[in-house]
Design a protein around this motif. Sequence first.
Motif, short mmCIF file in Angstrom:
data_model
loop_
_atom_site.label_atom_id
_atom_site.label_comp_id
_atom_site.label_asym_id
_atom_site.label_seq_id
_atom_site.Cartn_x
_atom_site.Cartn_y
_atom_site.Cartn_z
N ARG A 191 93.40 -9.95 100.95
CA ARG A 191 93.40 -10.50 102.34
C ARG A 191 92.27 -10.21 103.05
N THR A 192 92.09 -8.79 103.70
CA THR A 192 91.26 -8.40 104.64
C THR A 192 90.04 -7.91 103.96
N PRO A 193 88.90 -7.93 104.71
CA PRO A 193 87.55 -7.43 104.04
C PRO A 193 87.46 -5.89 103.59
N GLN A 194 88.60 -5.15 104.28
CA GLN A 194 88.54 -3.78 103.88
C GLN A 194 89.27 -3.58 102.64
N GLU A 195 90.57 -4.54 102.34
CA GLU A 195 91.08 -4.48 101.18
C GLU A 195 90.35 -4.98 100.06
N LYS A 196 89.44 -5.96 100.36
CA LYS A 196 88.82 -6.62 99.18
C LYS A 196 87.58 -5.46 98.73
N VAL A 197 87.19 -4.83 99.89
CA VAL A 197 86.03 -3.73 99.52
C VAL A 197 86.73 -2.49 98.74
N GLN A 198 87.88 -2.17 99.26
CA GLN A 198 88.51 -0.90 98.34
C GLN A 198 88.69 -1.44 97.18
N ALA A 199 89.51 -2.74 96.80
CA ALA A 199 89.58 -3.21 95.43
C ALA A 199 88.30 -3.14 94.49
N LEU A 200 87.12 -3.62 95.26
CA LEU A 200 86.00 -3.55 94.53
C LEU A 200 85.55 -2.08 94.08
N TYR A 201 85.50 -1.24 94.98
CA TYR A 201 85.11 0.15 94.77
C TYR A 201 86.09 1.06 93.68
N SER A 202 87.53 0.33 93.92
CA SER A 202 88.48 1.15 92.90
C SER A 202 88.22 0.64 91.55
N TRP A 203 87.96 -0.70 91.37
CA TRP A 203 87.47 -1.43 90.00
C TRP A 203 86.58 -0.61 89.36
N LEU A 204 85.46 -0.52 90.26
CA LEU A 204 83.98 0.22 89.75
C LEU A 204 84.31 1.41 89.19
N THR A 205 84.76 2.38 89.94
CA THR A 205 85.03 3.67 89.80
C THR A 205 85.93 3.74 88.74
N SER A 206 86.94 2.91 88.43
CA SER A 206 87.73 3.04 87.13
C SER A 206 87.19 2.72 85.99
N ASN A 207 86.75 1.53 86.00
CA ASN A 207 86.32 0.77 85.03
C ASN A 207 84.78 1.01 84.21
N VAL A 208 83.89 1.43 85.14
CA VAL A 208 82.52 1.63 84.77
C VAL A 208 82.23 3.14 84.69
N VAL A 209 81.90 3.54 83.48
CA VAL A 209 81.50 4.85 83.38
C VAL A 209 79.78 5.21 83.38
N TYR A 210 79.61 6.40 83.85
CA TYR A 210 78.18 6.90 84.11
C TYR A 210 77.49 6.83 82.80
N ASP A 211 76.32 6.43 82.72
CA ASP A 211 75.64 6.21 81.58
C ASP A 211 74.54 7.27 81.43
N VAL A 212 75.15 8.48 80.90
CA VAL A 212 74.38 9.73 80.64
C VAL A 212 73.01 9.53 79.88
N TYR A 213 73.14 8.76 79.00
CA TYR A 213 72.02 8.26 78.03
C TYR A 213 70.68 7.80 79.00
N ALA A 214 71.10 7.10 79.80
CA ALA A 214 70.13 6.29 80.70
C ALA A 214 69.42 7.48 81.71
N LEU A 215 70.20 8.53 81.73
CA LEU A 215 69.76 9.66 82.70
C LEU A 215 68.15 10.07 82.19
N THR A 216 67.86 9.94 80.93
CA THR A 216 66.61 10.49 80.53
C THR A 216 65.81 9.47 79.68
N ASN A 217 66.51 8.23 79.47
CA ASN A 217 66.02 7.35 78.37
C ASN A 217 65.72 5.76 79.39
N MET A 218 66.29 5.68 80.50
CA MET A 218 66.34 4.26 81.13
C MET A 218 64.80 4.05 81.43
N PRO A 219 64.71 2.58 81.63
CA PRO A 219 63.19 2.32 81.89
C PRO A 219 63.10 2.75 83.51
#
Length: 396
Positions: A56-84
């Motif tokens: 409902r509220t903007p804060q709830e929406k942003v919290q859901a977004l942050y929570s989804w990103l941090t829970s479902n997207v992993v850091y790409d260690v390979y890109a650390l040295t090989n990304m363009p």
Amino acid sequence: MPKLILLFFLIFIITGVVAQERAVTPEATVVSSPGIPTAQAKSIDGLSRYINAHYRTPQEKVQALYSWLTSNVVYDVYALTNMPQYYEKQALISQTLTTKKAFCQGYAEVFNEVCAKIGVPSYLVTGFVIPKGSSKPVSHAWCAALLNGKWYLFDPTWGAGFVENGKFVSRINTRYFMAPPAKMIQTHIPFDPLWQFSTQPLTYQEFISSRTGLAKPTVAKPKPLFSYRDSLAVYAASSHKAQLVSTIRRISAHKAIPPVVLDHLNHTKKNLAINNQNETVDLYNEAVSSFNVGIDQLNQFIGYRNNRFQPAKSEQELKQMTQHCADKFSETKRLLQQIKPGDNTNLFLSLQNMKAMVEKALLQVESQRMFVDHYFKTPVKQRPALFYKQALAERN
């Protein structure tokens, strides 16, 4: 008179940040991740629709977004040295959502794009950090969002976990969710001081010294107050070009600029140069388009004249036809006068050629105007001979 062929220049404007961050290990605070269906989590629109429908509220929406990103997207260690070094924004977002892997820019781009869709004012912030156990500044990206009338900072990359011994360790936390600017500056410094949201922004050297323990005990000199609220309002209302110019000005105002910032500054200047080139190309193509419309109108008039002004039109209507041609060629001249070719020889020669063609076209329009005046001043029975004389004169 043949038409000019429109010239199209395809220029890829690619912006990126070389992110080689190693996140510090924060105190973990587990947050629940919204169960967004896989099919909807594959696109920005899908994520946004789900969040808008379930929170409902903007804060709830942003919290859901942050929570989804941090829970479902992993850091790409390979890109650390090989990304363009550079990337195309939408391609990076698509890659992040498809593979569920990202480096800092991927996390930040997705966060920023979804914020735009859920109605939360936000900006992607680029700057540098000094990882724990290191003294070398490295580029990083995070976000700023306006909630409850205040600006907060969000780093979903560091919120997802950290890199240890070359491997990503998932450890979800909210330390970098809705971080007040005064807290975030302890670990993150933006390239552009505007995004510190502070009336007394730190210099790069002050930040580096505080992070590396090299600060010298000196009496602090009072700094002039920076009206970031006014600057932010101007920035938000400005064109992309004006935003680049103001960013370059603020970064360049620092007395000492570390290499990591200098790289970003040079990249921003290149983006400004590309923006200027694109504006020039757009202006030139607009001039060509205006000229072509004028040529069409002139050819239509000449075709109508060659048909001996049949079906008949009034003198006023004929004069309006020639005036429309003249207006288009005058518009073309105005546009061409705004173009600054600089050291672009090809553009300079094209401009000279276009200007000559416009002047020739204007002379033709004037010739048609004179013919119309002469035509209506001539007795009706003598008018047919005028068409033959005009056609003969133009052939010669």
